[in-house]
Motif scaffolding. Structure first.
Motif, PDB file in Angstrom:
ATOM      1  N   UNK A 180     -28.517 -28.358 -29.624  1.00  0.00           N
ATOM      2  CA  UNK A 180     -28.025 -28.128 -30.332  1.00  0.00           C
ATOM      3  C   UNK A 180     -27.816 -26.101 -29.620  1.00  0.00           C
ATOM      4  N   UNK A 181     -26.537 -26.882 -28.598  1.00  0.00           N
ATOM      5  CA  UNK A 181     -26.067 -25.802 -27.833  1.00  0.00           C
ATOM      6  C   UNK A 181     -24.702 -24.942 -28.281  1.00  0.00           C
ATOM      7  N   UNK A 182     -24.169 -23.902 -27.764  1.00  0.00           N
ATOM      8  CA  UNK A 182     -22.627 -24.186 -27.198  1.00  0.00           C
ATOM      9  C   UNK A 182     -21.807 -24.566 -26.702  1.00  0.00           C
ATOM     10  N   UNK A 183     -22.857 -25.707 -25.949  1.00  0.00           N
ATOM     11  CA  UNK A 183     -22.191 -26.827 -25.218  1.00  0.00           C
ATOM     12  C   UNK A 183     -21.301 -27.692 -26.031  1.00  0.00           C
ATOM     13  N   UNK A 184     -22.489 -28.272 -26.863  1.00  0.00           N
ATOM     14  CA  UNK A 184     -22.705 -28.833 -28.025  1.00  0.00           C
ATOM     15  C   UNK A 184     -21.034 -28.732 -28.746  1.00  0.00           C
ATOM     16  N   UNK A 185     -21.229 -27.578 -29.388  1.00  0.00           N
ATOM     17  CA  UNK A 185     -20.926 -27.229 -29.957  1.00  0.00           C
ATOM     18  C   UNK A 185     -18.622 -27.449 -29.826  1.00  0.00           C
ATOM     19  N   UNK A 186     -18.984 -26.733 -28.489  1.00  0.00           N
ATOM     20  CA  UNK A 186     -17.245 -26.904 -27.772  1.00  0.00           C
ATOM     21  C   UNK A 186     -17.299 -27.872 -27.452  1.00  0.00           C
ATOM     22  N   UNK A 187     -17.853 -29.269 -26.805  1.00  0.00           N
ATOM     23  CA  UNK A 187     -17.415 -30.309 -27.343  1.00  0.00           C
ATOM     24  C   UNK A 187     -17.001 -31.045 -27.922  1.00  0.00           C
ATOM     25  N   UNK A 188     -17.316 -30.919 -29.855  1.00  0.00           N
ATOM     26  CA  UNK A 188     -16.709 -31.278 -30.642  1.00  0.00           C
ATOM     27  C   UNK A 188     -15.396 -30.744 -31.154  1.00  0.00           C
ATOM     28  N   UNK A 189     -15.335 -29.455 -30.553  1.00  0.00           N
ATOM     29  CA  UNK A 189     -14.007 -28.524 -30.526  1.00  0.00           C
ATOM     30  C   UNK A 189     -13.268 -29.159 -29.637  1.00  0.00           C
ATOM     31  N   UNK A 190     -13.200 -29.636 -28.239  1.00  0.00           N
ATOM     32  CA  UNK A 190     -12.507 -30.276 -27.082  1.00  0.00           C
ATOM     33  C   UNK A 190     -12.748 -31.982 -27.816  1.00  0.00           C
ATOM     34  N   UNK A 191     -13.154 -32.483 -28.593  1.00  0.00           N
ATOM     35  CA  UNK A 191     -12.714 -33.925 -29.121  1.00  0.00           C
ATOM     36  C   UNK A 191     -11.725 -33.469 -30.234  1.00  0.00           C
ATOM     37  N   UNK A 192     -12.048 -32.597 -30.849  1.00  0.00           N
ATOM     38  CA  UNK A 192     -11.157 -32.669 -32.689  1.00  0.00           C
ATOM     39  C   UNK A 192     -10.030 -31.724 -31.971  1.00  0.00           C
ATOM     40  N   UNK A 193      -9.573 -30.868 -30.584  1.00  0.00           N
ATOM     41  CA  UNK A 193      -8.547 -30.297 -29.999  1.00  0.00           C
ATOM     42  C   UNK A 193      -7.835 -32.058 -29.798  1.00  0.00           C
ATOM     43  N   UNK A 194      -8.288 -32.715 -29.286  1.00  0.00           N
ATOM     44  CA  UNK A 194      -8.023 -33.906 -28.628  1.00  0.00           C
ATOM     45  C   UNK A 194      -6.900 -34.645 -29.602  1.00  0.00           C
ATOM     46  N   UNK A 195      -8.197 -34.386 -30.981  1.00  0.00           N
ATOM     47  CA  UNK A 195      -7.489 -35.945 -31.922  1.00  0.00           C
ATOM     48  C   UNK A 195      -5.959 -35.342 -32.202  1.00  0.00           C
ATOM     49  N   UNK A 196      -6.229 -33.579 -32.843  1.00  0.00           N
ATOM     50  CA  UNK A 196      -4.573 -33.309 -33.353  1.00  0.00           C
ATOM     51  C   UNK A 196      -3.771 -33.279 -32.302  1.00  0.00           C
ATOM     52  N   UNK A 197      -3.680 -32.836 -31.383  1.00  0.00           N
ATOM     53  CA  UNK A 197      -2.696 -32.780 -30.505  1.00  0.00           C
ATOM     54  C   UNK A 197      -1.911 -34.488 -30.465  1.00  0.00           C
ATOM     55  N   UNK A 198      -2.417 -35.767 -30.372  1.00  0.00           N
ATOM     56  CA  UNK A 198      -1.989 -36.767 -30.571  1.00  0.00           C
ATOM     57  C   UNK A 198      -1.429 -37.027 -31.485  1.00  0.00           C
ATOM     58  N   UNK A 199      -2.114 -36.566 -33.027  1.00  0.00           N
ATOM     59  CA  UNK A 199      -1.452 -36.680 -33.371  1.00  0.00           C
ATOM     60  C   UNK A 199      -0.327 -35.950 -34.324  1.00  0.00           C
ATOM     61  N   UNK A 200      -0.050 -34.525 -33.717  1.00  0.00           N
ATOM     62  CA  UNK A 200       1.374 -33.861 -33.435  1.00  0.00           C
ATOM     63  C   UNK A 200       2.390 -34.223 -32.595  1.00  0.00           C
ATOM     64  N   UNK A 201       1.870 -34.924 -31.544  1.00  0.00           N
ATOM     65  CA  UNK A 201       2.863 -35.672 -30.760  1.00  0.00           C
ATOM     66  C   UNK A 201       3.268 -37.042 -30.998  1.00  0.00           C
ATOM     67  N   UNK A 202       2.372 -37.926 -31.850  1.00  0.00           N
ATOM     68  CA  UNK A 202       2.761 -39.208 -32.274  1.00  0.00           C
ATOM     69  C   UNK A 202       3.936 -38.967 -33.681  1.00  0.00           C
ATOM     70  N   UNK A 203       3.885 -37.903 -34.720  1.00  0.00           N
ATOM     71  CA  UNK A 203       4.609 -37.612 -35.583  1.00  0.00           C
ATOM     72  C   UNK A 203       6.239 -36.770 -35.349  1.00  0.00           C
ATOM     73  N   UNK A 204       6.322 -36.487 -33.854  1.00  0.00           N
ATOM     74  CA  UNK A 204       7.652 -36.652 -33.225  1.00  0.00           C
ATOM     75  C   UNK A 204       7.781 -35.468 -33.792  1.00  0.00           C
ATOM     76  N   UNK A 205       7.217 -34.165 -34.061  1.00  0.00           N
ATOM     77  CA  UNK A 205       7.178 -32.840 -34.531  1.00  0.00           C
ATOM     78  C   UNK A 205       8.507 -32.204 -33.355  1.00  0.00           C
ATOM     79  N   UNK A 206       9.363 -31.233 -33.900  1.00  0.00           N
ATOM     80  CA  UNK A 206      10.630 -30.634 -33.078  1.00  0.00           C
ATOM     81  C   UNK A 206       9.459 -29.846 -31.971  1.00  0.00           C
TER      82      UNK A 206
END
Length: 756
Positions: free
Chosen positions: A1-27
């Motif tokens: 339970x460290x800051x690194x594990x929290x940052x890793x969870x955030x990085x995985x969520x960031x990648x998920x959100x970025x893919x979703x945004x890209x796939x949605x073909x936003x302006x």
């Protein structure tokens, strides 16, 4: 339970959100996906929501692509808290709702147009810095209302790692205050405490297997294992220490922010350095106590106490760097302390700013130099759920309460030190009052008190529970009750100090620990004890009697009953009169239990009632209950239904199927020479007094009075009993055994028979 594990969870969520945004073909321009709140800070716990906002330039309308954005996020199994807003809407919401503003201060770009995110972030920060001084009172009230609802993380029985005072919400508020440019915080201390609390929350959610911020008692052992701490107590002390540190930083920051706001409001010219000497080596600067220019900490062992006393008396901040420097550089105090040091300690303890000063001394290590014994009670939980604070904080709160009582006693200095030390024996084996007495004596002698004063402080610590325990569990009308106090307390000086300490201790415990009823019992006991000290042959109390008018007398003579209700500030007094008979007190107890009333004490007595020229034997009882707004007519109807057999007491007051505690029934021969005293300890439940009184009535034994106390799940009830036929007197050995056996059997079986 460290800051690194929290940052890793955030990085995985960031990648998920970025893919979703890209796939949605936003302006490509005028649209951005941003993270806010904890996700914006990259502090995702194992079960955190993803707080995201799709931000649009005011000229952009959301198309079909905006709806498509969320499907991949939902399908991922992540919990999503999402919205779509224009920049103007975001700023309007932040202006209208302070909580929205706090969340946006941590916004972070995830995908889309970075310039739009930068523009939004810049606008939010500019609006916050422009309006922060105006919005400080609103933010302060927001924090205060949360504290009132959730309590303090360091002391709450079930703390909320996020919402309790000293939790992660406070860390967010501190970051917002820093962002306002109005005030700074000790960054390293804040970040250390914040990361520690995040580790505890991560461990909690892993243990619970769900999103939660509340630490219920069963989670502590597994949290300890997850964090590598020693047992549940170690985990509690770790989390509570982090919470207390965060609370200390929060209090300090708020004091500084409000001071800065006042100075800004009153500024009329150029700012100049503010250093005002107020005592040798001590000065005030910007509402904080600091060292004067000529101070020489290495040559003045009393300077730390002098600075602390000034801060406490004037309710100012003792600057933490000043306290830390003094703890590090000041020479040790002589043993015993000089008179000046002892006087400064008492002045500090009696000051309105004691709590903040004491926390600063503790957090900076200065307290360990003054009172090394404090380490044994630091963040120690109380065994009783009645207490709202840990032991160390309770002792400080007792000093704050005692400070308001010092004009009632001849030795305020003794009262304040006894208040500080009365629970110093907690956490040790055996009775904490007995364990604390020798510790208090050693400390008092080290502080420089003479032999008489040291003896007095030790006796106060040893006897600090004498008055409340005696007043609430003994019959105030029994001569032995007063004798119990007089035999333990030497003189009027000690009695006055003990009375003040008792009140301060109760006020610091909880609101329920010092009601007008309890205060009245103790005040009466102190008055009678004082009278007995002055005159050992003090008169016995007047016998109890209730005036009865002719109409009521005829009603009682005809087999009816009279019930009166008198409201008090925090409860009611109920009087019951009826034709005398064995079991009358049990019937009255059943009436109150069926009504769901919480009985504090009861007493009964025989009384003659004149009906015409004839006197008839009646039975009277007085009940003190915790409820108000009672209707005497309704109570009378219920009482007559019980005595007439129209209410099934067995069904209404049946005991739980499984008792949590083995009932205990013992005789206390030392408590009275005029009655037999039974002490009953059992599960607290409705109808307990009735069960005992009914069992005794079955043995032709009457209850003269009952005195009720509740300690967590356990009821400790004391009954003064005598032979029903005699109306007084101590039970013989055989009869006392019969009484004990009957009560114990009734409690064990748990059956409540209907009154006939």
């Amino acid at each position: 339970m460290t800051a690194e594990s929290r940052a890793q969870r955030a990085a995985e969520a960031d990648a998920l959100c970025a893919r979703a945004f890209s796939d949605a073909a936003a302006p490509d321009a005028g649209v951005a996906l941003v993270a806010v709140g904890g996700y914006g800070r990259e502090e995702l716990a194992p079960f955190s929501d993803l707080d995201v906002v799709l931000v649009l330039d005011d000229s952009v309308e959301p198309g079909e692509w905006a709806g498509q954005l969320w499907y991949p996020l939902w399908d991922s199994g992540q919990s999503i808290d999402h919205s779509v807003r224009s920049i103007s809407q975001m700023l309007e919401q932040a202006d209208a709702d302070l909580r929205v503003m706090l969340g946006l201060l941590d916004l972070r770009h995830l995908a889309g147009d970075p310039n739009l995110t930068l523009r939004l972030r810049t606008s939010v920060l500019a609006a916050w810095r422009r309006d922060a001084r105006r919005r400080l009172p609103e933010l302060r009230e927001l924090v205060g209302s949360r504290t009132r609802r959730q309590g303090e993380l360091a002391h709450a029985a079930v703390p909320d790692i996020k919402e309790s005072s000293g939790g992660l919400r406070d860390a967010t508020v501190m970051r917002a205050l820093v962002a306002s440019w109005l005030v700074d915080v000790p960054h390293r201390e804040l970040e250390t405490a914040r990361q520690g609390l995040l580790d505890v929350r991560d461990a909690l959610q892993e243990v619970a297997g769900r999103a939660t911020d509340r630490i219920t008692p069963e989670y502590w052992p597994d949290i300890a294992s997850s964090l590598g701490l020693e047992g549940a107590v170690g985990a509690q002390q770790h989390a509570r220490a982090l919470g207390r540190r965060m609370t200390h930083i929060s209090r300090l920051t708020w004091r500084r922010a409000e001071s800065a706001r006042r100075r800004a409001a009153g500024a009329t010219g150029p700012r100049r350095p503010d250093l005002r000497p107020v005592a040798p080596g001590v000065a005030i600067s910007n509402d904080e106590v600091v060292l004067d220019k000529g101070a020489r900490p290495q040559d003045d062992a009393v300077l730390l106490l002098r600075a602390a006393a000034v801060a406490s008396e004037r309710d100012l901040v003792l600057a933490p760097p000043t306290a830390a420097r003094l703890a590090r550089m000041s020479p040790a105090l002589a043993d015993p302390w000089p008179a000046e040091a002892r006087d400064l300690l008492v002045r500090m303890l009696a000051g309105p700013g004691l709590l903040g000063v004491w926390e600063t001394l503790d957090e900076t290590g200065a307290l360990a130099r003054l009172l090394p014994e404090w380490d044994e009670v630091r963040l120690l939980p109380h065994a009783s759920v009645v207490h709202r604070f840990t032991v160390d904080r309770h002792l400080v709160e007792t000093c704050l309460a005692a400070a308001g009582l010092i004009r009632r006693v001849a030795r305020p200095d003794v009262l304040m030190v006894a208040a500080l030390l009365h629970d110093i024996g907690k956490g040790r084996t055996g009775d904490h009052s007995e364990a604390g007495e020798p510790i208090a004596r050693r400390i008092a002698a080290r502080l420089g008190f003479d032999d008489h004063e040291t003896e007095l402080i030790g006796r106060l610590v040893r006897s600090h529970l004498l008055l409340p325990e005696t007043a609430t569990t003994r019959d105030p009308d029994d001569p032995e009750t007063v004798r119990l106090v007089v035999d333990r307390v030497r003189d009027h000086e000690e009695l006055d100090l003990l009375a003040a300490l008792t009140e301060a201790d109760a006020r610091a415990t909880s609101e329920k620990a010092w009601t007008s009823w309890r205060a009245g019992l103790i005040e009466a006991l102190v008055a009678r004890s004082a009278a007995a000290m002055s005159d050992p042959a003090v008169a016995e109390p007047e016998p109890h009697s209730i005036s009865v008018d002719p109409v009521e007398a005829r009603l009682i003579g005809a087999g009816g009953s009279v019930i009166r209700v008198t409201s008090t500030r925090d409860g009611s007094i109920i009087h019951v009169l009826s034709a005398d008979r064995t079991g009358l007190l049990a019937e009255a107890a059943a009436m109150l239990a069926v009504a769901g009333l919480s009985v504090r004490s009861a007493r009964g007595w025989p009384q003659n009632v004149s009906v015409g020229r004839e006197d008839i034997a009646a039975g009277a009882s007085e009940w003190i209950v915790g409820e108000t707004g009672l209707d005497a007519a309704v109570l009378r109807q219920r009482f007559e239904a019980i005595t007439g057999g129209r209410i099934d007491i067995g069904a209404r007051l049946a005991a739980p199927a499984h008792s949590r505690l083995e009932p205990s029934v013992v005789v206390r021969p030392e408590a009275s020479q005029t009655a037999t005293v039974l002490e009953v300890r059992a599960d607290d439940r409705p109808g307990l007094i009735y069960t005992v009184a009914h069992a005794l009535a079955g043995c032709d034994i009457s209850v003269r009075s009952a005195h009720v106390a509740t300690l967590g799940p356990q009821a400790v009830d004391v009954f003064y009993v005598h032979e029903a036929a005699d109306g007084a007197g101590v039970l013989g050995p055989g009869r006392a055994e019969d009484a004990v056996r009957a009560v114990r059997e009734a409690l064990v079986v748990g059956e409540v028979r209907e009154v006939r």
